[in-house]
Design an enzyme around this catalytic site. Sequence first.
Site, short mmCIF file in Angstrom:
data_model
loop_
_atom_site.label_atom_id
_atom_site.label_comp_id
_atom_site.label_asym_id
_atom_site.label_seq_id
_atom_site.Cartn_x
_atom_site.Cartn_y
_atom_site.Cartn_z
N GLY A 37 -3.93 -1.24 2.79
CA GLY A 37 -3.06 -0.43 3.65
C GLY A 37 -3.48 1.04 3.58
O GLY A 37 -3.63 1.71 4.61
N HIS A 38 -3.65 1.54 2.35
CA HIS A 38 -4.10 2.94 2.19
C HIS A 38 -5.48 3.13 2.82
O HIS A 38 -5.75 4.15 3.45
CB HIS A 38 -4.21 3.31 0.71
CG HIS A 38 -2.94 3.26 -0.04
ND1 HIS A 38 -2.67 2.29 -0.99
CD2 HIS A 38 -1.86 4.06 -0.02
CE1 HIS A 38 -1.48 2.51 -1.52
NE2 HIS A 38 -0.97 3.57 -0.95
N SER A 186 1.53 -3.68 -0.37
CA SER A 186 2.25 -2.68 -1.17
C SER A 186 1.69 -2.73 -2.58
O SER A 186 1.31 -3.81 -3.06
CB SER A 186 3.74 -3.03 -1.20
OG SER A 186 4.38 -2.35 -2.24
N SER A 187 1.68 -1.58 -3.24
CA SER A 187 1.23 -1.55 -4.64
C SER A 187 2.14 -2.42 -5.51
O SER A 187 1.73 -2.89 -6.56
CB SER A 187 1.25 -0.11 -5.15
OG SER A 187 0.55 0.71 -4.25
#
Length: 278
Positions: A37-38, A186-187
């Site tokens: 995502g990042h 997500s992390s």
Amino acid sequence: MTRIIRDIATLQSLVRGWQMQGQGVGVVPTMGALHDGHLSLARLARANEDRVIVTIFVNPTQFNDPGDLAKYPRTEQADAALLETVPVDVIFAPPPDQVYPPGFTSRVHVGGVSDPLEGAMRPGHFDGVATVVTKLFGMTRADRAYFGEKDWQQLQVVRRLVADLNLPVQIVGCDTVRETDGLAMSSRNARLSDAARAVAPVLYREMTRAAGAIAVGGDPGDALMAATDALHAAGFDQVEYLAVRDAASLGDPVPGQPRRLLAAAWLDGVRLIDNIPL
Ligand code: PAF
């Protein structure tokens, strides 16, 4: 070659040099523990900008639970290796005392949009986000900043902040990146057990189902109740909220204005959030 910078003055003189040559600068603010995502934000910035900065700073003021701050993964070497693949020009990873030096007392509060949903569940969270984001804009002086739609409310808080305070930065929102089974990246997903990871995509599945029912004229209350029941049946412990809101203000829906379906739910001790358009 990605350069890691830890002090504000070095970063600002580099950025000043770029901007004097007419180069456009984009920043992707992160807290590290990077995933696809990042990287999609960094790749979009890479495609749009002459220069790309990714900030990595685990911001203590946005954690309302000190245990959550302590547990937050810090993986700078792995993050730097991933960013080399984009590649980005600079990783700005300041130590906490660069960002919050002794004597620091200011706080940015964005009224209204910060209050419901995440704001109600995590008191002070958005003040911490708004404060650090304002500082990151001031420290990097980037022309554009890239934020994921995964944190939809955060994106709206940042848009309001920039508009209200006339901050000289343009905000670019980017689509949520999902695993092939629909789970939003997500992390926090890394903290799920194998069994919980198998259940986690039910959140997106039920949100999509509820959105579909509402879109064809179904009663929103009934659709959200059915989705909540299905989440509990699948093994979610607690659904903190599952709500249809005005997409920009996060208040009650306004006829004729875009709406968003947003959710936060606990699974196996991990808090998952997601959102989709309606
Ligand atoms: O979305 C995040 O990772 C953080 O809230 C942000 C925007 C980097 C501010 O610390």
